[in-house]
Design a protein around this motif. Sequence first.
Motif, PDB file in Angstrom:
ATOM      1  N   PHE A   1       0.830  -1.206   0.000  1.00 56.91           N
ATOM      2  CA  PHE A   1       0.000   0.000   0.000  1.00 56.91           C
ATOM      3  C   PHE A   1       0.866   1.257   0.000  1.00 56.91           C
ATOM      4  O   PHE A   1       0.626   2.200  -0.767  1.00 56.91           O
ATOM      5  CB  PHE A   1      -0.910  -0.009   1.229  1.00 56.91           C
ATOM      6  N   GLU A   2       1.895   1.266   0.847  1.00 52.52           N
ATOM      7  CA  GLU A   2       2.800   2.414   0.896  1.00 52.52           C
ATOM      8  C   GLU A   2       3.582   2.555  -0.408  1.00 52.52           C
ATOM      9  O   GLU A   2       3.842   3.676  -0.868  1.00 52.52           O
ATOM     10  CB  GLU A   2       3.767   2.266   2.073  1.00 52.52           C
ATOM     11  N   GLY A   3       3.942   1.428  -1.007  1.00 52.59           N
ATOM     12  CA  GLY A   3       4.641   1.477  -2.279  1.00 52.59           C
ATOM     13  C   GLY A   3       3.792   2.095  -3.376  1.00 52.59           C
ATOM     14  O   GLY A   3       4.289   2.862  -4.205  1.00 52.59           O
ATOM     15  N   ARG A   4       2.501   1.768  -3.372  1.00 52.23           N
ATOM     16  CA  ARG A   4       1.600   2.352  -4.368  1.00 52.23           C
ATOM     17  C   ARG A   4       1.473   3.852  -4.173  1.00 52.23           C
ATOM     18  O   ARG A   4       1.461   4.622  -5.138  1.00 52.23           O
ATOM     19  CB  ARG A   4       0.228   1.689  -4.287  1.00 52.23           C
ATOM     20  N   LEU A   5       1.389   4.292  -2.919  1.00 59.62           N
ATOM     21  CA  LEU A   5       1.311   5.727  -2.641  1.00 59.62           C
ATOM     22  C   LEU A   5       2.576   6.445  -3.099  1.00 59.62           C
ATOM     23  O   LEU A   5       2.519   7.544  -3.668  1.00 59.62           O
ATOM     24  CB  LEU A   5       1.083   5.962  -1.141  1.00 59.62           C
ATOM     25  N   ALA A   6       3.734   5.824  -2.830  1.00 56.73           N
ATOM     26  CA  ALA A   6       5.005   6.439  -3.237  1.00 56.73           C
ATOM     27  C   ALA A   6       5.124   6.507  -4.751  1.00 56.73           C
ATOM     28  O   ALA A   6       5.616   7.497  -5.308  1.00 56.73           O
ATOM     29  CB  ALA A   6       6.168   5.645  -2.648  1.00 56.73           C
ATOM     30  N   LEU A   7       4.654   5.469  -5.439  1.00 56.75           N
ATOM     31  CA  LEU A   7       4.678   5.465  -6.895  1.00 56.75           C
ATOM     32  C   LEU A   7       3.785   6.556  -7.457  1.00 56.75           C
ATOM     33  O   LEU A   7       4.153   7.263  -8.403  1.00 56.75           O
ATOM     34  CB  LEU A   7       4.234   4.099  -7.415  1.00 56.75           C
ATOM     35  N   ALA A   8       2.608   6.738  -6.866  1.00 55.49           N
ATOM     36  CA  ALA A   8       1.680   7.777  -7.332  1.00 55.49           C
ATOM     37  C   ALA A   8       2.239   9.175  -7.080  1.00 55.49           C
ATOM     38  O   ALA A   8       2.027  10.089  -7.880  1.00 55.49           O
ATOM     39  CB  ALA A   8       0.333   7.620  -6.630  1.00 55.49           C
ATOM     40  N   ALA A   9       2.966   9.329  -5.963  1.00 53.30           N
ATOM     41  CA  ALA A   9       3.473  10.657  -5.602  1.00 53.30           C
ATOM     42  C   ALA A   9       4.701  11.056  -6.407  1.00 53.30           C
ATOM     43  O   ALA A   9       4.850  12.216  -6.798  1.00 53.30           O
ATOM     44  CB  ALA A   9       3.791  10.692  -4.106  1.00 53.30           C
ATOM     45  N   SER A  10       5.598  10.103  -6.659  1.00 48.02           N
ATOM     46  CA  SER A  10       6.882  10.441  -7.292  1.00 48.02           C
ATOM     47  C   SER A  10       7.001   9.970  -8.730  1.00 48.02           C
ATOM     48  O   SER A  10       7.832  10.476  -9.483  1.00 48.02           O
ATOM     49  CB  SER A  10       8.031   9.842  -6.476  1.00 48.02           C
ATOM     50  N   GLY A  11       6.186   8.980  -9.096  1.00 56.66           N
ATOM     51  CA  GLY A  11       6.299   8.419 -10.432  1.00 56.66           C
ATOM     52  C   GLY A  11       7.460   7.451 -10.577  1.00 56.66           C
ATOM     53  O   GLY A  11       7.700   6.928 -11.657  1.00 56.66           O
ATOM     54  N   LYS A  12       8.191   7.211  -9.482  1.00 59.50           N
ATOM     55  CA  LYS A  12       9.324   6.300  -9.505  1.00 59.50           C
ATOM     56  C   LYS A  12       8.947   4.980  -8.846  1.00 59.50           C
ATOM     57  O   LYS A  12       8.109   4.941  -7.955  1.00 59.50           O
ATOM     58  CB  LYS A  12      10.533   6.921  -8.780  1.00 59.50           C
ATOM     59  N   ILE A  13       9.597   3.908  -9.270  1.00 58.98           N
ATOM     60  CA  ILE A  13       9.311   2.586  -8.724  1.00 58.98           C
ATOM     61  C   ILE A  13       9.979   2.457  -7.358  1.00 58.98           C
ATOM     62  O   ILE A  13      11.208   2.510  -7.254  1.00 58.98           O
ATOM     63  CB  ILE A  13       9.814   1.476  -9.662  1.00 58.98           C
ATOM     64  N   PRO A  14       9.215   2.310  -6.305  1.00 54.59           N
ATOM     65  CA  PRO A  14       9.767   2.328  -4.944  1.00 54.59           C
ATOM     66  C   PRO A  14      10.231   0.958  -4.453  1.00 54.59           C
ATOM     67  O   PRO A  14       9.547   0.273  -3.690  1.00 54.59           O
ATOM     68  CB  PRO A  14       8.578   2.829  -4.120  1.00 54.59           C
ATOM     69  N   VAL A  15      11.412   0.516  -4.892  1.00 51.55           N
ATOM     70  CA  VAL A  15      11.900  -0.805  -4.510  1.00 51.55           C
ATOM     71  C   VAL A  15      12.120  -0.908  -3.010  1.00 51.55           C
ATOM     72  O   VAL A  15      12.045  -2.004  -2.432  1.00 51.55           O
ATOM     73  CB  VAL A  15      13.211  -1.124  -5.267  1.00 51.55           C
ATOM     74  N   LEU A  16      12.364   0.228  -2.351  1.00 50.15           N
ATOM     75  CA  LEU A  16      12.575   0.217  -0.905  1.00 50.15           C
ATOM     76  C   LEU A  16      11.411  -0.425  -0.168  1.00 50.15           C
ATOM     77  O   LEU A  16      11.604  -1.155   0.817  1.00 50.15           O
ATOM     78  CB  LEU A  16      12.780   1.655  -0.397  1.00 50.15           C
ATOM     79  N   TYR A  17      10.202  -0.197  -0.642  1.00 49.98           N
ATOM     80  CA  TYR A  17       9.020  -0.709   0.060  1.00 49.98           C
ATOM     81  C   TYR A  17       8.902  -2.226  -0.056  1.00 49.98           C
ATOM     82  O   TYR A  17       8.330  -2.871   0.827  1.00 49.98           O
ATOM     83  CB  TYR A  17       7.762  -0.020  -0.457  1.00 49.98           C
ATOM     84  N   HIS A  18       9.431  -2.782  -1.134  1.00 46.43           N
ATOM     85  CA  HIS A  18       9.469  -4.241  -1.226  1.00 46.43           C
ATOM     86  C   HIS A  18      10.327  -4.811  -0.102  1.00 46.43           C
ATOM     87  O   HIS A  18       9.928  -5.747   0.595  1.00 46.43           O
ATOM     88  CB  HIS A  18      10.044  -4.675  -2.582  1.00 46.43           C
ATOM     89  N   TYR A  19      11.504  -4.221   0.077  1.00 48.97           N
ATOM     90  CA  TYR A  19      12.407  -4.719   1.118  1.00 48.97           C
ATOM     91  C   TYR A  19      11.840  -4.467   2.510  1.00 48.97           C
ATOM     92  O   TYR A  19      12.058  -5.276   3.424  1.00 48.97           O
ATOM     93  CB  TYR A  19      13.785  -4.064   0.967  1.00 48.97           C
ATOM     94  N   ALA A  20      11.131  -3.362   2.681  1.00 48.36           N
ATOM     95  CA  ALA A  20      10.505  -3.083   3.981  1.00 48.36           C
ATOM     96  C   ALA A  20       9.489  -4.161   4.337  1.00 48.36           C
ATOM     97  O   ALA A  20       9.357  -4.543   5.507  1.00 48.36           O
ATOM     98  CB  ALA A  20       9.837  -1.714   3.955  1.00 48.36           C
ATOM     99  N   GLY A  21       8.772  -4.655   3.334  1.00 51.84           N
ATOM    100  CA  GLY A  21       7.822  -5.735   3.574  1.00 51.84           C
ATOM    101  C   GLY A  21       8.505  -7.071   3.781  1.00 51.84           C
ATOM    102  O   GLY A  21       8.156  -7.827   4.687  1.00 51.84           O
ATOM    103  N   TRP A  22       9.527  -7.345   2.953  1.00 52.02           N
ATOM    104  CA  TRP A  22      10.206  -8.647   3.038  1.00 52.02           C
ATOM    105  C   TRP A  22      10.943  -8.841   4.355  1.00 52.02           C
ATOM    106  O   TRP A  22      10.991  -9.959   4.868  1.00 52.02           O
ATOM    107  CB  TRP A  22      11.197  -8.787   1.881  1.00 52.02           C
ATOM    108  N   ILE A  23      11.532  -7.781   4.883  1.00 47.72           N
ATOM    109  CA  ILE A  23      12.352  -7.941   6.089  1.00 47.72           C
ATOM    110  C   ILE A  23      11.501  -8.313   7.302  1.00 47.72           C
ATOM    111  O   ILE A  23      12.017  -8.768   8.326  1.00 47.72           O
ATOM    112  CB  ILE A  23      13.171  -6.657   6.361  1.00 47.72           C
TER     113      ILE A  23
END
Length: 233
Positions: free
Chosen positions: A58-80
């Motif tokens: 959910f946070e990754g989608r918000l970051a993508l909508a706000a910046s237009g960049k692919i937020p790989v950080l949020y994947h790792y935040a979920g995986w960890i």
Amino acid sequence: MTVFETGDLAAASYLSNFLGLAVAAVLLLLGSTWVDKSLRIPVTLCALALLAAAAASFEGRLALAASGKIPVLYHYAGWIISLPLLVLALWFLAGRAGQQSVGLFWRLVIVSVLMVFARYLGEAGYMHATLAFLIGLVFWLYILGELYFGRMDEAVRLSTDELLRRGYFWLRLIVTVGWAIYPLGNFITSFGGYQDDGALSIAYNVADLLNIAIFGAALLATAILSGADGKNA
């Protein structure tokens, strides 16, 4: 006819991933009341893993909508958070077949967290990419070694509970085959010079839905069937 760009599909995949993980989390939280008391902890751990992954999506989608960049950080935040919880769910599941050591519990926690953290450091440029990839790969192989050749495997193999052995087999297979996408994606970005335009994030989101949601559903099914079989025995 509208042609969707990769960025649009990536945003849709984040939303679909969030909804799928959230629904599965609710199912597992409800399902924790349907299973034998000794199996509630692994089911609840899977539900927590699903919630963590859903929040990250959910946070990754918000970051993508706000910046237009692919937020790989949020994947790792979920995986960890989610991946160590899934490993611990397997530890508790194996504990139903035979007592597992506390030392193994903490080794699995530390190794699974460092596996994700090392990959992130390499992909973010804080550690040499080759070193980070190898560290992450070694830690993943250590987890597989415990699942296939360690005390967990021995306890399940010697168990008289056929349903537990079958469920453990399929859950272990998800960790083996499904989790391969994570070091593969890390390898592509670190060594192939690939800049994610959304395609890799789509693959990650689909993989998360399979590796976490289906893992949780399979564990819940194992817990329900194994508990029912134990009561009928």
